[in-house]
Design an enzyme around this catalytic site. Structure first.
Site, PDB file in Angstrom:
ATOM      1  CG  ASP A 575     -52.587 -29.961  -3.966  1.00 37.10           C
ATOM      2  OD1 ASP A 575     -53.416 -30.654  -4.596  1.00 37.10           O
ATOM      3  OD2 ASP A 575     -52.866 -29.277  -2.972  1.00 37.10           O
ATOM      4  CB  ILE A 576     -53.756 -24.893  -5.407  1.00 35.18           C
ATOM      5  CG1 ILE A 576     -53.457 -24.791  -6.909  1.00 35.18           C
ATOM      6  CG2 ILE A 576     -54.074 -23.523  -4.834  1.00 35.18           C
ATOM      7  CD1 ILE A 576     -54.624 -24.268  -7.728  1.00 35.18           C
ATOM      8  CD  GLU A 618     -57.084 -29.596  -5.022  1.00 34.13           C
ATOM      9  OE1 GLU A 618     -56.999 -30.006  -3.865  1.00 34.13           O
ATOM     10  OE2 GLU A 618     -58.042 -29.868  -5.790  1.00 34.13           O
TER      11      GLU A 618
END
Length: 702
Positions: A575-576, A618
């Protein structure tokens, strides 16, 4: 056989006539024994049927003969009053049936001879019996008139009947050439009188043709009859090949063992070549006076003095071949022989023309079938590679090409690329790249034009294919380049076809390939659209990675494979970090740019067998086949470091982002798909809760 039966009939007629005149007792004997008379008539009918069946000329009248004969016979019996000579004389019935059949099979002289015998026999019997002449003659006249009318009517009907004999009857007229292989297809008419019939022009080219004529020996029938009609040392038939501009020996019959079966006599060279160039017949009884060469014997080993040669010319004045007869004796052939050979030439021209038409029809049918099958296969081809494979296979079947290539071009990078190669030549590898320049490939792509090279050995001196200093390939003689267009008239690439023979792609073949390329263009456009739709259904439109549904399918398949073969694989979820605030600060367009760059970084960090996907928002996922916990951590760290060091170039300047990664391993943590994803997700959130920008492997208690 037919002629022998006719001789038998005529002999019986003569014997009967002589016996009736000399003894005046035969008619009385047969009158008292009616079954003998009927038997003689039945025998005559059978002989007539056999004659009609065996005669090639009268084969077309076979069905008409019995009907007319029966009607005429009944007419004579019904019209003749009881007690007259015509009805009492059983030999008259015998004569009558014979006359009808001789008329039917076209033997006019035998018909008239038999009619005169019949009348003469009765008149002779009358004279010897001292019967009053005039009254009896009056009773005989109607019978003679009916005989003459019935015979003429039957003869006319048999010669003009539109009916054609069945194939079995036609084939019975043929037999293998003496001395030939019975397994081969060399067939000729078997009638022993064929020589006479040929001289009278009663044989046609169709009757001379064999049942399954082989073009390689199309003149075998004509040469066979030439050998029988001429007192020749050799009889030969040549076919003219316009490509080689030479006469090729097609068939021969000779007393010599030195005939050169592979000879090719150039147009204008020697006697055969000269008659072809001049399209005139040639005859001489002393060849030494002309200085012409006989080029069809090995090393001119035979001493030939007389020769007769005639060109084979079509109705359109096209040179088709030549017929030749020769002799070791001097002054053998006369002008009459010359005329006979000209008639053979006409038959040969018809045979060759018919063979060409048959071959053209067969080739057209084959090409139509090929196009139909290719169209069906184009319809089911769902990828560009499949379309080209079908296209290459069809091209090589139609043209016997040495090589076929699909060439694509990248206009932005100004490069061309050999996309696919098919054929026996291997000097150009698949994937070969070349600059877009002044070569013929680049020119054809730029102009969207078909280019045909008839002889690369000559024209290739002024052109090149890929680069100016490329080595010359002597095996390439002819070439054709065909543009592959989409439905918006944009050139997608080129189809290149090469052959080791010159002038291979001219005329009809050029048109066929052009049509085939057009069909392939439609199929390629459809395949590209299908692949695009397939990509849209299985990939994420923004990042180009597999979408969530495809990820789930691949994960299930990999889990089943690992379970079956007792293998290990790992799953990464990432995950960003702080992506929501990143979007709020820089906007969604910049956020999309970040997602695309992250996807590129992930691809660069993976093996070819690894499967990346956009899990949602994301979040990203990666399936690592054949990878245990240690290998998964190494790959995850490589991804994390690549993203951390990457600079996203945006309108707001250079930006940097980081990712948090969670890892789970099958079957160490779990053997269920949902639990494996849940374990990786828990490890991901552990990374986020403990500082972000780090990799965490799931363990119990998380």
């Amino acid at each position: 056989m037919g002629r022998i039966l006719i001789y038998i009939v005529e002999a019986l007629l003569a014997a009967g006539a002589v016996g009736a005149v000399l003894t005046n007792r035969v008619d009385g004997l047969l009158t008292n024994q009616p079954y003998i008379a009927l038997g003689l008539e039945a025998l005559t009918l059978i002989i007539g049927l056999v004659v009609a069946r065996r005669s090639p000329v009268a084969a077309a009248s076979f069905r008409v003969v019995p009907a007319f004969s029966a009607v005429a016979l009944l007419t004579v019996h019904a019209a003749t009053p009881a007690g007259t000579i015509a009805l009492e004389s059983s030999f008259n019935h015998f004569y009558f049936a014979t006359v009808i059949y001789l008329a039917a099979v076209g033997k006019a002289h035998s018909f008239l001879f038999s009619l005169l015998l019949l009348i003469g026999t009765d008149l002779g019997s009358i004279a010897l019996s001292n019967v009053q002449f005039v009254p009896v003659f009056r009773s005989l006249a109607p019978t003679a008139g009916l005989l003459l009318a019935a015979g003429a009517l039957t003869h006319f009907a048999s010669r003009t009947a539109p009916w054609k004999p069945p194939a079995a009857l036609t084939e019975s007229l043929y037999k293998p050439i003496a001395g030939g292989d019975p397994k081969t297809d060399r067939y000729v008419p078997a009638d022993p009188d064929s020589k006479i019939l040929l001289k009278t022009g009663e044989y046609t080219a169709e009757q001379l043709g064999r049942r399954h004529a082989d073009v390689k020996e199309i003149l075998a029938s004509v040469v066979y009859f030439m050998a029988r009609n001429f007192d020749a040392f050799s009889a030969l038939g040549f076919i003219y090949d316009p490509r080689q501009r030479a006469f090729l020996l097609n068939s021969f019959r000779s007393k010599s063992m030195q005939v050169d079966e592979t000879c090719a006599i150039a147009l204008g060279k020697g006697i055969v070549g000269r008659i072809g160039a001049e399209k005139k017949s040639f005859v001489t009884g002393d060849i030494s006076a002309y200085g012409g060469e006989v080029l069809y014997y090995k090393g001119n080993s035979e001493l030939i003095n007389s020769i007769l040669a005639v060109p084979i010319i079509s109705e359109d004045k096209e040179l088709l071949g030549a017929l030749v007869v020769d002799s070791k004796n001097k002054r053998v052939f006369s002008d009459n022989h010359k005329e006979v050979l000209r008639r053979f030439s006409g038959l040969a021209a018809a045979l060759i023309t018919n063979a060409r038409m048959r071959i053209a029809q067969q080739e057209t049918a084959r090409q139509f079938q090929t196009f139909y099958e290719t169209s069906q296969r184009f319809t089911t081809a769902l990828s560009v590679e499949q379309v080209f494979n079908v296209l290459f296979e069809t091209v090589t079947n139609l043209t016997q090409a040495s090589r076929a290539m699909a060439i694509t071009f990248d206009v932005r990078q100004k490069k061309g690329r050999v996309y696919l190669v098919f054929g026996k030549l291997t000097d150009i590898p698949q994937g070969y790249e070349f600059p877009m320049n002044a070569g013929i490939f680049s020119y054809a792509f730029d102009k969207k034009a078909m280019i045909t090279i008839n002889d690369w050995a000559q024209q290739g001196k002024d052109y090149y294919r890929f680069v100016p200093d490329e080595p010359r390939d002597p095996t390439i003689r002819s070439m054709i380049l065909l543009p592959i267009m989409d439905d918006e008239s944009r050139c997608l690439g080129l189809l290149s076809v090469e052959s080791d023979r010159p002038n291979r792609f001219v005329g009809k073949i050029e048109q066929l390939l052009s049509t085939l390329a057009g069909n392939a263009s439609v199929a390629i456009t459809r395949a590209m659209l299908y692949q695009k739709m397939e990509r849209l259904a299985t990939t994420d439109g923004l990042t180009g990675l597999n979408n969530h549904r495809t990820f789930q399918d691949i994960l299930a398949a990999e889990m089943e494979r690992s379970r079956r073969y007792n293998r290990t694989f790992s799953l990464l979820l990432m995950d960003i970090d702080h992506f929501k605030s990143f979007n709020d600060t820089y906007g969604h367009q910049t956020g999309d740019l970040v997602l695309r760059d992250i996807a590129v970084c992930i691809r660069q960090s993976l093996r070819q067998t690894d499967v990346p996907a956009r899990y949602g928002g994301e979040e990203f996922a990666v399936i690592l086949p054949e990878n245990d916990q240690e290998g998964a951590v190494v790959t995850a760290e490589r991804i994390r470091q690549t993203i951390e060091s990457h600079v996203v170039k945006s309108d707001s300047g250079g930006l940097k982002v980081t990712v948090s990664i969670g890892c789970s391993v099958y079957p160490h943590q779990t053997t269920e798909k949902s639990q494996l994803v849940e374990c990786a997700d828990k490890a991901l959130y552990f990374s986020k809760e403990h500082g972000r920008n780090k990799v965490t492997v799931f363990r119990k208690g998380m």
